[in-house]
Design a protein around this motif. Structure first.
Motif, mmCIF file in Angstrom:
data_model
loop_
_atom_site.group_PDB
_atom_site.id
_atom_site.type_symbol
_atom_site.label_atom_id
_atom_site.label_comp_id
_atom_site.label_asym_id
_atom_site.label_seq_id
_atom_site.Cartn_x
_atom_site.Cartn_y
_atom_site.Cartn_z
ATOM 1 N N TYR A 241 0.845 -1.198 0.000
ATOM 2 C CA TYR A 241 0.000 0.000 0.000
ATOM 3 C C TYR A 241 0.881 1.249 0.000
ATOM 4 N N ARG B 284 0.060 4.444 0.558
ATOM 5 C CA ARG B 284 -0.280 5.504 1.515
ATOM 6 C C ARG B 284 -0.830 4.899 2.804
ATOM 7 N N TRP C 55 -3.242 5.760 4.782
ATOM 8 C CA TRP C 55 -4.689 5.631 4.966
ATOM 9 C C TRP C 55 -5.211 4.340 4.335
ATOM 10 N N GLN C 56 -4.498 3.835 3.325
ATOM 11 C CA GLN C 56 -4.935 2.596 2.684
ATOM 12 C C GLN C 56 -4.788 1.400 3.634
ATOM 13 N N ARG C 57 -3.880 1.519 4.565
ATOM 14 C CA ARG C 57 -3.699 0.472 5.581
ATOM 15 C C ARG C 57 -4.957 0.325 6.431
ATOM 16 N N ALA D 20 -8.008 0.537 5.433
ATOM 17 C CA ALA D 20 -8.947 -0.319 4.701
ATOM 18 C C ALA D 20 -8.589 -1.788 4.885
ATOM 19 N N GLU E 156 -8.483 4.872 -6.230
ATOM 20 C CA GLU E 156 -7.364 5.248 -5.374
ATOM 21 C C GLU E 156 -6.660 4.039 -4.773
ATOM 22 N N PHE E 157 -7.375 2.972 -4.574
ATOM 23 C CA PHE E 157 -6.793 1.756 -4.006
ATOM 24 C C PHE E 157 -7.795 0.628 -4.187
ATOM 25 N N ILE F 25 -11.603 1.655 -3.350
ATOM 26 C CA ILE F 25 -11.764 2.968 -2.729
ATOM 27 C C ILE F 25 -11.675 3.991 -3.841
ATOM 28 N N ARG G 229 -13.201 7.241 0.394
ATOM 29 C CA ARG G 229 -12.159 7.215 1.417
ATOM 30 C C ARG G 229 -12.707 7.624 2.784
#
Length: 210
Positions: A29, A31, A33-35, A37, A64-65, A80, A101
């Motif tokens: 990941y 970024r 913030w993706q963690r 999720a 975005e992810f 996301i 997000r």
């Protein structure tokens, strides 16, 4: 003498890799913030497994992810994205779930999930783990957090090992309402026989918005 150079890392592999009891391979990941999720999917009792999706499929706008997950035996792409376009139009097929997000930061799930995951590496005493599994497995509905803490009856208050057992897959709970005295805890996926997952209210809502 020249030494052969090591194979160049794929760009996505330069980033941290997320692993848990539901993943067979690391999910990279870019970024932080993706963690969140990935943590929330790992702790969701209705998700039986998570897996990486090729970054070629999601590294361009408006996605975005994305990563793969399995619910009730069905594989989905979890996306996301801020776009209003339906999930099935983003190139992942019909089996796709899409959230914005901001949905990852809904409370109390966001803070609770982070709090639980922070104890992932806590070393749980085998006796505590045994007592917790016995108590959680004694009834089909599991055991409330308050009752489990009373059952463990250790000093200091055994909240850290309970959080660690949730993060390690020993126990599981629906964290959508946070951790409260009445939150029910069940035997986690590492210690339970195969069963059919029933999508949580949050995931049913996501699917309805596809």
């Amino acid at each position: 003498m020249l030494q052969p150079s090591s194979p160049a890392l794929h760009p996505i592999e330069r980033y941290p890799g997320f692993t848990c009891f539901k993943s067979a391979a690391a999910i990279h990941y870019p970024r932080r913030w993706q963690r969140d999720a990935l943590i929330q999917a790992a702790l969701d009792p209705t998700v039986s497994s998570i897996r990486p999706i090729s970054d070629v499929e999601w590294s361009v706008a408006p996605v975005e992810f994305a990563f793969g997950l399995t619910i009730a035996g069905t594989d989905f792409a979890f996306i996301i994205s801020e776009t209003d376009a339906p999930a099935h139009s983003l190139g992942f097929g019909q089996a796709a779930l899409k959230v914005a997000r901001a949905a990852l930061r809904l409370e109390p799930l966001w803070t609770t999930s982070r709090m639980v995951w922070a104890e992932k590496r806590f070393a749980v005493d085998p006796i505590i783990r045994y007592q917790a599994l016995e108590a959680a497995g004694a009834r089909a509905e599991g055991i409330s957090l308050q009752s489990l803490l009373l059952t463990l009856n250790s000093s200091p208050l055994p909240l850290e090992p309970v959080l660690a057992m949730l993060a390690q897959g020993v126990l599981e709970a629906d964290l959508g309402s946070g951790l409260r005295a009445h939150t029910m805890l069940s035997v986690g996926p590492l210690f339970q026989s195969a069963r059919e997952s029933i999508p949580s209210e949050r995931l049913r809502t996501i699917r309805a918005l596809r």
